[in-house]
Design a protein around this motif. Structure first.
Motif, PDB file in Angstrom:
ATOM      1  N   LYS A  58       0.867  -1.189   0.000  1.00  0.00           N
ATOM      2  CA  LYS A  58       0.000   0.000   0.000  1.00  0.00           C
ATOM      3  C   LYS A  58       0.899   1.233   0.000  1.00  0.00           C
ATOM      4  O   LYS A  58       1.271   1.749   1.063  1.00  0.00           O
TER       5      LYS A  58
ATOM      6  N   THR B 242      -5.233   8.264   4.377  1.00  0.00           N
ATOM      7  CA  THR B 242      -4.944   8.465   5.798  1.00  0.00           C
ATOM      8  C   THR B 242      -3.460   8.283   6.127  1.00  0.00           C
ATOM      9  O   THR B 242      -3.088   8.160   7.287  1.00  0.00           O
TER      10      THR B 242
ATOM     11  N   PHE C 224      -4.129   5.734  -3.824  1.00  0.00           N
ATOM     12  CA  PHE C 224      -3.318   4.757  -3.091  1.00  0.00           C
ATOM     13  C   PHE C 224      -1.970   4.488  -3.758  1.00  0.00           C
ATOM     14  O   PHE C 224      -1.202   3.658  -3.273  1.00  0.00           O
TER      15      PHE C 224
ATOM     16  N   LYS D  72      -6.567  -5.318  -4.524  1.00  0.00           N
ATOM     17  CA  LYS D  72      -7.263  -4.374  -3.654  1.00  0.00           C
ATOM     18  C   LYS D  72      -7.598  -3.144  -4.474  1.00  0.00           C
ATOM     19  O   LYS D  72      -6.736  -2.376  -4.869  1.00  0.00           O
TER      20      LYS D  72
ATOM     21  N   PHE E  42     -11.381  -0.749  -6.015  1.00  0.00           N
ATOM     22  CA  PHE E  42     -12.761  -0.347  -5.754  1.00  0.00           C
ATOM     23  C   PHE E  42     -13.564  -0.659  -7.018  1.00  0.00           C
ATOM     24  O   PHE E  42     -13.987   0.238  -7.742  1.00  0.00           O
TER      25      PHE E  42
ATOM     26  N   ASN F   6     -14.344  -4.717   7.718  1.00  0.00           N
ATOM     27  CA  ASN F   6     -13.424  -3.579   7.730  1.00  0.00           C
ATOM     28  C   ASN F   6     -13.639  -2.746   8.995  1.00  0.00           C
ATOM     29  O   ASN F   6     -14.728  -2.207   9.213  1.00  0.00           O
TER      30      ASN F   6
ATOM     31  N   SER G  44      -8.026  -3.779   8.503  1.00  0.00           N
ATOM     32  CA  SER G  44      -7.705  -2.397   8.910  1.00  0.00           C
ATOM     33  C   SER G  44      -7.505  -2.231  10.418  1.00  0.00           C
ATOM     34  O   SER G  44      -8.202  -2.828  11.235  1.00  0.00           O
ATOM     35  N   GLY G  45      -6.541  -1.375  10.718  1.00  0.00           N
ATOM     36  CA  GLY G  45      -6.342  -0.939  12.092  1.00  0.00           C
ATOM     37  C   GLY G  45      -5.594  -1.913  12.983  1.00  0.00           C
ATOM     38  O   GLY G  45      -5.422  -1.659  14.173  1.00  0.00           O
TER      39      GLY G  45
ATOM     40  N   SER H  16      -0.953  -0.570   6.702  1.00  0.00           N
ATOM     41  CA  SER H  16      -0.112   0.520   7.219  1.00  0.00           C
ATOM     42  C   SER H  16       0.957   0.050   8.206  1.00  0.00           C
ATOM     43  O   SER H  16       2.113   0.480   8.116  1.00  0.00           O
TER      44      SER H  16
HETATM   45  O1  LIG Z   1      -6.408   3.154   4.198  1.00  0.00           O
HETATM   46  C1  LIG Z   1      -7.068   4.183   3.980  1.00  0.00           C
HETATM   47  O2  LIG Z   1      -6.675   5.317   4.300  1.00  0.00           O
HETATM   48  C2  LIG Z   1      -8.408   4.100   3.308  1.00  0.00           C
HETATM   49  C3  LIG Z   1      -9.140   5.266   3.141  1.00  0.00           C
HETATM   50  C4  LIG Z   1     -10.359   5.213   2.513  1.00  0.00           C
HETATM   51  C5  LIG Z   1     -10.860   4.005   2.039  1.00  0.00           C
HETATM   52  C6  LIG Z   1     -10.139   2.837   2.206  1.00  0.00           C
HETATM   53  C7  LIG Z   1      -8.919   2.874   2.833  1.00  0.00           C
HETATM   54  N1  LIG Z   1      -8.156   1.745   2.987  1.00  0.00           N
HETATM   55  C8  LIG Z   1      -8.432   0.518   2.331  1.00  0.00           C
HETATM   56  C9  LIG Z   1      -8.226  -0.656   3.185  1.00  0.00           C
HETATM   57  O3  LIG Z   1      -9.133  -1.437   3.253  1.00  0.00           O
HETATM   58  C10 LIG Z   1      -6.935  -0.833   3.909  1.00  0.00           C
HETATM   59  O4  LIG Z   1      -5.887  -0.547   3.041  1.00  0.00           O
HETATM   60  C11 LIG Z   1      -6.712  -2.241   4.455  1.00  0.00           C
HETATM   61  O5  LIG Z   1      -7.802  -2.743   5.119  1.00  0.00           O
HETATM   62  C12 LIG Z   1      -5.501  -2.205   5.405  1.00  0.00           C
HETATM   63  O6  LIG Z   1      -5.745  -1.286   6.442  1.00  0.00           O
HETATM   64  P1  LIG Z   1      -4.579  -0.780   7.396  1.00  0.00           P
HETATM   65  O7  LIG Z   1      -3.916  -2.002   7.970  1.00  0.00           O
HETATM   66  O8  LIG Z   1      -5.263   0.016   8.453  1.00  0.00           O
HETATM   67  O9  LIG Z   1      -3.657   0.013   6.563  1.00  0.00           O
END
Ligand SMILES: O=C(O)c1ccccc1NCC(=O)[C@H](O)[C@H](O)COP(=O)(O)O
Length: 256
Positions: A54, A59, A92, A113, A115, A179, A210-211, A233
């Motif tokens: 990524k 964010t 991204f 990954k 949309f 998510n 995520s997170g 991230s």
């Molecule tokens: O990651 C973002 O900032 C984001 C913003 C808006 C829509 C989708 C977004 N991310 C897509 C994802 O689903 C994440 O890249 C993925 O789940 C990993 O999340 P993370 O571990 O928190 O980077």
């Protein structure tokens, strides 16, 4: 629906709807099995982690410009069961070329990954798994899932709440990602997975998305029922091999 999305997410969705696909041919995939990759990881004591290449995101500050293939190989060396590769270019820093090069270089399953909102967009590039976001595709979920499976893709249906989970189960989703990131506010809350996971049926492979940033987060999601985790991230921030290893070993003795 658009009114309830964060401005950055509205922009992502607008770009997705406008994106043309140059592909002339329908893709046909012989996929690497995601469930087999999870089982392999479990059998040698690794937490099944889908590590995400990524480069940036709405964010994240800045952009990581290392060779995506080197990043991907580093993640596999750290024990990632599978990879997720962003192909969305505008928000991204992803590309279909990155995915192609990475899939050629590794032997684990690779999730595209992006949309995807129209059938033709499925033909942009071959991957082992494709993501369909319940909130984005609305009533087209069943048709897009069928179209993806006809091409050979495994499908990960992403949900954020119980209603979306019901829709995923209604269309027979085998892989469901919950998510933790709220697309309305872009806030991340691991309680989302804990709230939604108990309502899944047993034959679904459930992925917390995520997170997740620490071994303690991994254990928390696993205790709540995650068969696997999708992490971007926290892995991209620093040494991707060490970061992946810390998460895939979160259930091993001695892990912090
Ligand atoms: O990651 C973002 O900032 C984001 C913003 C808006 C829509 C989708 C977004 N991310 C897509 C994802 O689903 C994440 O890249 C993925 O789940 C990993 O999340 P993370 O571990 O928190 O980077």
């Amino acid at each position: 629906m658009n009114d309830t999305l964060a401005p950055q997410v509205r922009s992502i969705l607008r770009a997705a709807r406008e994106r043309d696909v140059a592909a002339d041919d329908r893709v046909s995939v012989s996929p690497r099995s995601l469930s087999a990759a999870f089982a392999d990881a479990e059998s040698d004591g690794r937490v099944p982690v889908i590590a995400e290449v990524k480069p940036t995101s709405p964010t994240t500050e800045g952009e990581r410009r290392d060779d995506p293939v080197e990043l991907a190989e580093g993640m596999v060396a750290g024990g990632a069961a599978a990879l997720s590769v962003l192909t969305e270019p505008e928000h991204f820093g992803g590309s279909t070329e990155n995915l192609e090069r990475i899939r050629d270089a590794v032997d684990v399953p690779v999730l595209r990954k992006d949309f995807v909102v129209r059938e033709a967009q499925l033909d942009a590039v071959a991957a082992d798994v494709v993501l369909l976001i319940a909130r984005f595709v609305g009533d087209d979920l069943a048709d897009l899932k069928r179209a993806a499976e006809e091409r050979g893709f495994q499908v990960l249906v992403e949900v954020h709440d119980r209603d979306e989970l019901e829709r995923a189960l209604d269309v027979g989703a085998e892989y469901v990602g919950v998510n933790n990131r709220d697309l309305a506010k872009l806030e991340v809350d691991l309680e989302t997975f804990e709230r939604v996971a108990p309502h899944t049926s047993g034959d679904v492979t459930l992925i917390a998305e995520s997170g997740v940033s620490t071994p303690a987060d991994v254990r928390r999601m696993r205790e709540a029922g995650a068969d696997g985790l999708l992490v971007g991230s926290a892995i991209m921030d620093g040494d991707v091999t060490e970061n992946t290893e810390a998460l895939t070993r979160a259930e091993s003795e001695g892990s912090a």
